[in-house]
Design a protein around this motif. Structure first.
Motif, PDB file in Angstrom:
ATOM      1  N   ILE A  62      46.211  28.758 -23.429  1.00  0.00           N
ATOM      2  CA  ILE A  62      45.030  28.560 -22.558  1.00  0.00           C
ATOM      3  C   ILE A  62      45.478  28.484 -21.098  1.00  0.00           C
ATOM      4  N   PRO A  63      44.993  29.419 -20.233  1.00  0.00           N
ATOM      5  CA  PRO A  63      45.495  29.446 -18.866  1.00  0.00           C
ATOM      6  C   PRO A  63      44.790  28.469 -17.910  1.00  0.00           C
ATOM      7  N   ALA A  64      43.525  28.158 -18.192  1.00  0.00           N
ATOM      8  CA  ALA A  64      42.777  27.311 -17.251  1.00  0.00           C
ATOM      9  C   ALA A  64      41.508  26.802 -17.938  1.00  0.00           C
ATOM     10  N   ALA A  65      40.868  25.818 -17.307  1.00  0.00           N
ATOM     11  CA  ALA A  65      39.641  25.252 -17.888  1.00  0.00           C
ATOM     12  C   ALA A  65      38.804  24.600 -16.790  1.00  0.00           C
ATOM     13  N   ILE A  66      37.554  24.317 -17.139  1.00  0.00           N
ATOM     14  CA  ILE A  66      36.698  23.524 -16.242  1.00  0.00           C
ATOM     15  C   ILE A  66      36.486  22.177 -16.914  1.00  0.00           C
ATOM     16  N   SER A  67      36.716  21.120 -16.179  1.00  0.00           N
ATOM     17  CA  SER A  67      36.438  19.789 -16.718  1.00  0.00           C
ATOM     18  C   SER A  67      35.074  19.330 -16.206  1.00  0.00           C
ATOM     19  N   ILE A  68      34.209  18.961 -17.150  1.00  0.00           N
ATOM     20  CA  ILE A  68      32.850  18.532 -16.785  1.00  0.00           C
ATOM     21  C   ILE A  68      32.657  17.114 -17.320  1.00  0.00           C
ATOM     22  N   PRO A  69      32.821  16.120 -16.455  1.00  0.00           N
ATOM     23  CA  PRO A  69      32.800  14.744 -16.959  1.00  0.00           C
ATOM     24  C   PRO A  69      31.420  14.268 -17.407  1.00  0.00           C
ATOM     25  N   SER A  70      30.360  14.958 -16.974  1.00  0.00           N
ATOM     26  CA  SER A  70      29.012  14.427 -17.241  1.00  0.00           C
ATOM     27  C   SER A  70      28.341  14.999 -18.484  1.00  0.00           C
ATOM     28  N   ASP A  71      28.899  16.059 -19.115  1.00  0.00           N
ATOM     29  CA  ASP A  71      28.255  16.642 -20.295  1.00  0.00           C
ATOM     30  C   ASP A  71      28.725  15.906 -21.544  1.00  0.00           C
ATOM     31  N   HIS A  72      27.807  15.227 -22.200  1.00  0.00           N
ATOM     32  CA  HIS A  72      28.165  14.329 -23.291  1.00  0.00           C
ATOM     33  C   HIS A  72      27.697  14.876 -24.635  1.00  0.00           C
ATOM     34  N   GLN A  73      27.649  14.009 -25.627  1.00  0.00           N
ATOM     35  CA  GLN A  73      27.149  14.415 -26.947  1.00  0.00           C
ATOM     36  C   GLN A  73      26.493  13.239 -27.667  1.00  0.00           C
ATOM     37  N   VAL A  74      25.654  13.599 -28.643  1.00  0.00           N
ATOM     38  CA  VAL A  74      24.994  12.604 -29.489  1.00  0.00           C
ATOM     39  C   VAL A  74      24.947  13.201 -30.898  1.00  0.00           C
ATOM     40  N   ASP A  75      24.808  12.365 -31.917  1.00  0.00           N
ATOM     41  CA  ASP A  75      24.731  12.900 -33.282  1.00  0.00           C
ATOM     42  C   ASP A  75      23.258  13.169 -33.630  1.00  0.00           C
ATOM     43  N   PRO A  76      22.874  14.437 -33.790  1.00  0.00           N
ATOM     44  CA  PRO A  76      21.457  14.749 -34.036  1.00  0.00           C
ATOM     45  C   PRO A  76      20.905  14.134 -35.329  1.00  0.00           C
ATOM     46  N   LEU A  77      21.771  13.930 -36.331  1.00  0.00           N
ATOM     47  CA  LEU A  77      21.284  13.320 -37.580  1.00  0.00           C
ATOM     48  C   LEU A  77      20.846  11.882 -37.315  1.00  0.00           C
ATOM     49  N   ARG A  78      21.661  11.171 -36.521  1.00  0.00           N
ATOM     50  CA  ARG A  78      21.316   9.791 -36.151  1.00  0.00           C
ATOM     51  C   ARG A  78      20.056   9.766 -35.286  1.00  0.00           C
ATOM     52  N   LEU A  79      19.963  10.770 -34.409  1.00  0.00           N
ATOM     53  CA  LEU A  79      18.806  10.824 -33.498  1.00  0.00           C
ATOM     54  C   LEU A  79      17.503  10.932 -34.299  1.00  0.00           C
ATOM     55  N   ILE A  80      17.500  11.825 -35.291  1.00  0.00           N
ATOM     56  CA  ILE A  80      16.295  11.978 -36.113  1.00  0.00           C
ATOM     57  C   ILE A  80      16.014  10.696 -36.903  1.00  0.00           C
ATOM     58  N   GLU A  81      17.077  10.138 -37.484  1.00  0.00           N
ATOM     59  CA  GLU A  81      16.906   8.908 -38.274  1.00  0.00           C
ATOM     60  C   GLU A  81      16.286   7.810 -37.400  1.00  0.00           C
ATOM     61  N   ALA A  82      16.804   7.684 -36.177  1.00  0.00           N
ATOM     62  CA  ALA A  82      16.313   6.642 -35.266  1.00  0.00           C
ATOM     63  C   ALA A  82      14.867   6.899 -34.857  1.00  0.00           C
ATOM     64  N   LEU A  83      14.554   8.167 -34.565  1.00  0.00           N
ATOM     65  CA  LEU A  83      13.185   8.475 -34.120  1.00  0.00           C
ATOM     66  C   LEU A  83      12.172   8.200 -35.233  1.00  0.00           C
ATOM     67  N   VAL A  84      12.540   8.510 -36.475  1.00  0.00           N
ATOM     68  CA  VAL A  84      11.624   8.255 -37.597  1.00  0.00           C
ATOM     69  C   VAL A  84      11.307   6.757 -37.681  1.00  0.00           C
ATOM     70  N   VAL A  85      12.354   5.940 -37.603  1.00  0.00           N
ATOM     71  CA  VAL A  85      12.138   4.487 -37.682  1.00  0.00           C
ATOM     72  C   VAL A  85      11.288   4.029 -36.491  1.00  0.00           C
ATOM     73  N   ALA A  86      11.622   4.533 -35.296  1.00  0.00           N
ATOM     74  CA  ALA A  86      10.916   4.090 -34.081  1.00  0.00           C
ATOM     75  C   ALA A  86       9.438   4.479 -34.128  1.00  0.00           C
TER      76      ALA A  86
END
Ligand code: FAD
Ligand code: GLY
Length: 373
Positions: free
Chosen positions: A138-162
């Motif tokens: 790999i010769p080079a890369a862009i570091s993006i500190p602000s792009d994150h992640q979440v688990d979509p399975l948990r997101l759906i589970e949480a929204l259903v309960v909410a």
């Protein structure tokens, strides 16, 4: 106010949660089960910067605003549901695999700088300092500190309960066939109940959040019924053992790799215009595995857990369709395409505001469904 929401993906559930919390009587009608569409197929990247287009993107500001709303959204959804969302703020690396890619990645980086987005250029060595198992070529890369992640399975589970804790009702196994419109206003929906019998649900407001299947609904005004198409994505999960092989999300030209806390390494995704064909293909799997191996050679050794597909809901112009249609009481939360998980907080806010105020929210003035009617 009596509201029917068609579809229990992130769009429908997010809007339902907001509306039920605001005191509306909300019923979510879901053909299969919550999250059965694109939402649980998704990778869960919250990536407006790494997915920023080289061309004009009229929804970029909305995506950035949604990213800003994510921390508050996590806090309130976790408190409302008791479900941990696995929101991870480790950032993203966009890598080039060879010198040709490096030119392309460099153009992408220059575009980010031009747009004032938070990104920094790092050498291959620096990238491997951040993620030691990345390919030595790999010769080079862009570091993006602000792009994150979440688990979509948990997101759906949480929204259903909410939604349910806020007093909303979710009915699974219910297929809506038609939106009832008369006198210029939406009056409810008709379809088949869980027992297969014809059924009607009256409502003062109907929210269409049926994802890629929106085009199968009757009753949308003008050309809106044909405005959303499915774009297939194939995905795969490997098992990182005995320990994590990545800490942050890594994006390469042909694939992305997402480490989860439970030991899964998610690989994605193809992007295919194949209508409603949801089958996995040998070619799709091959592309993902080759892309992952070129980026992170250790993937060759990892056990394969499972693979799946999902249909992204893409509008004719690939931008979201949020808010009021020309039919009174008929509101859309659709066309979230590649960014529906990222856009979950803002979609919930903007579309619930449209329902409660009866007007198009300023933030999404240019994303009104009327543009494609
Ligand atoms: P869906 O999740 O598809 O929900 C629509 C729901 O409506 C479904 O549950 C369906 O069963 C139901 N339904 C449909 N028709 C009817 C009917 N007639 N009656 C009743 N119910 C009905 N986004 C990101 O932000 N980050 C990512 O990393 C990311 N990765 C992705 C990877 C892949 C492979 C795919 C496919 C998508 C990805 N996305 C990602 C995009 C994201 O998943 C979608 O934009 C988002 O899930 C769309 O949500 P939705 O609620 O609009 O649609
Ligand atoms: N946003 C990632 C995908 O749609 O594959």
């Amino acid at each position: 106010m009596e509201v029917v929401v068609i579809g229990a993906g992130v769009a429908g559930l997010g809007v339902a949660w907001r509306l039920a919390s605001a005191g509306c009587r909300v019923r979510v009608l879901e053909r299969a089960r919550p999250g059965a569409g694109a939402s649980t197929a998704a990778a869960g990247m919250l990536a407006p910067v790494s997915e920023a287009e080289l061309i004009e993107d009229s929804a970029l500001e909305l995506k950035l605003e949604s990213l800003r709303r994510w921390p508050g959204f996590v806090a309130s959804l976790e408190a409302a549901s008791g479900v941990e969302l696995e929101y991870r703020g480790d950032g993203t690396l966009v890598v080039a695999l060879d010198r040709d890619d490096a030119e392309q990645v460099r153009r992408h980086y220059e575009r980010m700088v031009e747009l004032g987005l938070p990104a920094s250029w790092v050498s291959g060595e620096e990238a491997r300092g951040m993620e030691p198992l990345l390919s030595p070529t790999i010769p080079a890369a862009i570091s993006i500190p602000s792009d994150h992640q979440v688990d979509p399975l948990r997101l759906i589970e949480a929204l259903v309960v909410a939604v349910e804790r806020a007093g909303g009702v979710i009915e699974s196994g219910v297929e809506v066939e038609e939106i009832e419109v008369w006198g210029g206003a939406a009056r409810g929906v008709v379809g088949r109940g869980a027992d297969g019998a014809e059924a009607r649900w009256a409502a003062e407001v109907v929210v269409v959040a049926a994802g890629a299947w929106t085009r199968r609904l009757r009753g949308l005004p003008g050309r809106l019924g044909r405005a959303i198409r499915p774009v297939k994505g194939q995905m795969m999960a490997l098992l990182m053992e005995p320990e994590p092989v990545l800490r942050r999300v890594v994006r390469a030209p042909e694939c992305y790799l997402i480490p989860r806390r439970d030991g899964r390494l998610i690989l994605g995704a193809t992007s295919e215009e194949r209508g409603f064909d949801e089958r996995l293909t040998a070619g799709g799997m091959f592309e993902l595995l080759r892309g992952a191996w070129e980026t992170l050679p250790i993937t060759y050794e990892l056990p394969l857990l499972r693979s799946w597909t999902g249909l992204r809901p893409a509008a004719l112009d690939n931008e979201p369709l949020l808010g009021q249609t020309s039919v009174s009481g008929l509101v859309m939360a659709g066309g979230l395409y590649r960014n529906g998980i990222l856009l979950t907080p803002i979609t919930a806010d903007v579309v619930s505001e449209a329902v409660l105020s009866g007007a198009q929210p300023a933030l999404a003035a240019h994303l009104s469904p009327r543009r494609l009617e």
